[in-house]
Design an enzyme around this catalytic site. Structure first.
Site, PDB file in Angstrom:
ATOM      1  N   GLU A 126       0.874  -1.176   0.000  1.00  0.00           N
ATOM      2  CA  GLU A 126       0.000   0.000   0.000  1.00  0.00           C
ATOM      3  C   GLU A 126       0.903   1.215   0.000  1.00  0.00           C
ATOM      4  O   GLU A 126       1.637   1.457   0.961  1.00  0.00           O
ATOM      5  CB  GLU A 126      -0.918  -0.002   1.228  1.00  0.00           C
ATOM      6  CG  GLU A 126      -1.890   1.154   1.235  1.00  0.00           C
ATOM      7  CD  GLU A 126      -2.591   1.324   2.569  1.00  0.00           C
ATOM      8  OE1 GLU A 126      -2.763   2.480   3.003  1.00  0.00           O
ATOM      9  OE2 GLU A 126      -2.956   0.304   3.176  1.00  0.00           O
ATOM     10  N   CYS A 147      -3.581   7.533   5.090  1.00  0.00           N
ATOM     11  CA  CYS A 147      -3.525   7.155   3.682  1.00  0.00           C
ATOM     12  C   CYS A 147      -4.813   7.495   2.945  1.00  0.00           C
ATOM     13  O   CYS A 147      -4.829   7.549   1.709  1.00  0.00           O
ATOM     14  CB  CYS A 147      -3.224   5.665   3.551  1.00  0.00           C
ATOM     15  SG  CYS A 147      -4.334   4.610   4.507  1.00  0.00           S
TER      16      CYS A 147
END
Length: 645
Positions: free
Chosen positions: A242, A278
């Site tokens: 990620e 994020c």
């Protein structure tokens, strides 16, 4: 896990004195534990995951205090994150007890398979082997030592080596001790959980052939380097990283009247945890006519936000550089000029920064503005033509974890539909009227997206589907029962879901497929009622409809030859049966229908013939006697109805 209270660790490269073993020993222990751990039952692993969650919850106060000192995150945020971590572990426990994650599929041997005799085939998912998890910095519980990647790998039956993040080393060590002790107490094999410290140890482990999967949460640069290492191995391995996301938000003209409320929500979403998330929205697109009102609402919302410490000095330095780059670009204006303060420990304390620009200026600036700013910095973008949004979203934001759209009530125009289709191609989660910074830990959650959001668009790092990143498929053909995995044995000792999949209806022109179900036993007590005029008619009609459907699927034109008049029903039945019985798919339902082809008592015809003068059919193989379940002749024998003489 060489000791219940002191997990094995690899050498740190920063001079820190830590309990240590070399990388070779870590990889060797994980490989040695792999087969035994893979063969543990899902219920045993579930109990171990629950034990880990309970142990972390019991040590909550101690862990939160340590996390506050090392990360600067607030106590309420960390307390909630620890609870999320415990819930996440127990979600995976429930997932593996259910067993559906194994995706067990069984196709029994079939000598009459349409493409030729088919063997017994049994498919399931099995653990990949030892996994290496690079912990993240911004979620010291949920994406770190005992976070989602670790929980998913352990649930799948894969030993885990966690490369701790240097931003919270003491928290990592203490968390690892708690996890190791809980797993040992639950009877898990030695070596299923270990901790590595230092960048060099992490890279060396990623290159080791005994490591079979990798996961990462962090920056685009570091994640891409690690993904390339995993792909360049002599035997490449799956690596889920990620990396980065700017999570654009789009306000349609139909929602422009709510600009003030949307601006206030945007301000709250970009400010939480100093924007070090994020899923923080980095851009919000708004019609030019509403841009001023929305920018004012954002400015008002962030004005009351107090300064917040960033995770570490390196992140503070990187944020300062991005802030300077964005605000210095041509066509970018400052709405709120956030402040940065360094304390005596060189830790950075920041307040939110908000900029504004136009679509044209943003496109001209390119990556200088479009790249992720990890911290409380976001950009308000005004646009004039709503029809351009779909093209802009595809070109400027090719891969993101999330994308959000605000619409007016009832706005489902073709333009909106096309735009949503574009967002679903470029994002892992599409939101309507919400904010992406809340990520629910639940089975339906998707936390992933096309590159550069992640290195593998097919996976997720949140939700029960995250377990599939540590599994692979294998099929067993004609295997003896005792050599099959438990989930594929006939007795199904793990009681995993194995839904029966009935054959799909044949395509037009294709031969009928056999019905594997045996016909039900003939109930003689019901025969008089079924032979009556009313009961017989009802049953014959039901079977006739089934026969006509099957015949039509096989390309027959019986339906067009069947008349709705009762006098022609027997003719249509005989026509359908004559063709059905000569199909390869002469099956139980077709054979059962043969029972209704026998002569019926009739006051109109003492000889037994029907109203059309045609006699009823009997089966050759039954000695001319009508039977309930057919004669038992093989489907290819050509057996069919004959005219009774």
């Amino acid at each position: 896990m060489t000791d219940a209270t002191t997990p094995a660790t690899a050498h740190a490269d920063d001079g820190t004195t830590l309990p240590a073993d070399d990388v070779e020993a870590l990889a060797s222990r994980a490989a040695a534990a792999s087969r035994a751990f893979a063969q543990t039952s899902p219920r045993d692993r579930a109990r171990a995951l629950v034990a880990v969650g309970d142990a972390l919850a019991a040590a909550g106060d101690e862990l939160v205090d340590t996390a506050m000192q090392e990360t600067g995150l607030a106590r309420p945020r960390l307390t909630g994150e620890l609870k999320r971590t415990v819930v996440q572990l127990k979600l995976f426990a429930s997932t593996i007890v259910d067993g559906a994650y194994l995706d067990a599929r069984i196709d029994p041997a079939d000598p009459a398979f349409v493409l030729g005799a088919r063997p017994d085939l049994r498919r399931t998912l099995v653990p990949l082997g030892p996994g290496l998890n690079f912990a993240g910095s911004n979620f010291p519980f949920a994406f770190s030592v005992a976070g989602g990647d670790t929980a998913a790998a352990l649930a799948a039956g894969c030993p885990v080596i966690v490369k701790a993040h240097p931003g919270h080393p003491q928290l990592s060590l203490r968390t690892a001790e708690i996890v190791a002790e809980a797993l040992a107490g639950a009877g898990m094999p030695d070596g299923v959980f270990q901790l590595a410290l230092g960048q060099e140890a992490g890279v060396a482990l990623l290159k080791d052939d005994r490591v079979r999967a990798g996961s990462f949460t962090g920056s685009l640069r570091a994640g891409r380097l690690l993904a390339d290492v995993a792909a360049a191995r002599p035997r490449p391995i799956p690596f889920y990283g990620e990396l980065g996301s700017v999570n654009p938000v789009f306000v349609f003209p139909s929602a422009a009247s709510d600009a003030a409320a949307i601006g206030a929500g945007f301000a709250a979403s970009i400010s939480g945890s100093a924007g070090q998330l994020c899923t923080k929205p980095g851009f919000i697109f708004v019609p030019s006519a509403a841009a001023v009102d929305l920018a004012a609402a954002v400015a008002e919302g962030v004005a009351a936000v107090p300064e917040h410490r960033m995770l570490n000095p390196q992140i503070a330095s990187g944020f300062t550089a991005r802030q300077h780059t964005v605000l210095s670009m041509h066509g970018v204006s400052t709405v709120v000029d956030g402040q940065l303060r360094l304390d005596d420990d060189e830790q950075g304390w920041v307040t939110p920064t908000v900029a504004s620009t136009t679509v044209a200026a943003l496109a001209a600036a390119g990556s200088a503005v479009l790249d992720e700013a990890f911290g409380p910095l976001s950009v308000v973008v005004s646009y004039d033509d709503v029809s351009e949004l779909a093209t802009l979203a595809a070109e400027l934001f090719p891969g993101n974890l999330t994308a959000t759209v605000f619409l007016g009530e009832g706005d489902t125009s073709p333009l909106v539909s096309e735009f949503v289709s574009v967002l679903s191609e470029t994002s892992g989660r599409v939101l309507f009227g919400g904010w992406p910074t809340g990520v629910a830990v639940t089975p339906a959650m998707q936390h992933g997206g096309p590159y550069p959001a992640t290195t593998g668009d097919g996976g997720t790092s949140v939700g029960s589907a995250a377990i599939t990143r540590f599994l692979r498929a294998v099929t067993f053909q004609d295997a003896p029962q005792q050599l099959l995995p438990p989930q594929l044995r006939d007795g199904n000792p793990w009681n995993v879901p194995r839904p029966s999949r009935p054959p799909a209806p044949p395509l037009p022109g294709a031969p009928c497929r056999p019905d594997p179900r045996p016909p039900p036993p003939w109930d003689r007590t019901a025969e008089p009622a079924l032979r009556s005029r009313e009961g017989g008619w009802r049953e014959r009609t039901r079977f006739r409809a089934s026969a006509l459907r099957c015949a039509a699927d096989a390309g027959d034109r019986v339906r067009s030859q069947a008349s709705p008049r009762r006098t022609d029903v027997r003719v249509a039945e005989g026509l359908a049966m004559g063709r059905l019985w000569r199909c390869e798919g002469a099956a139980a339902r077709g054979r059962r229908m043969g029972e209704w082809m026998r002569p019926m008592p009739s006051t109109r015809s003492p000889s037994g013939s029907n109203a059309t003068g045609r006699r009823s059919s009997r089966c050759r193989h039954s000695g001319g006697r009508p039977t309930r379940s057919g004669c038992g002749a093989p489907p290819n024998s050509g057996c069919g109805p004959v005219t009774a003489g």
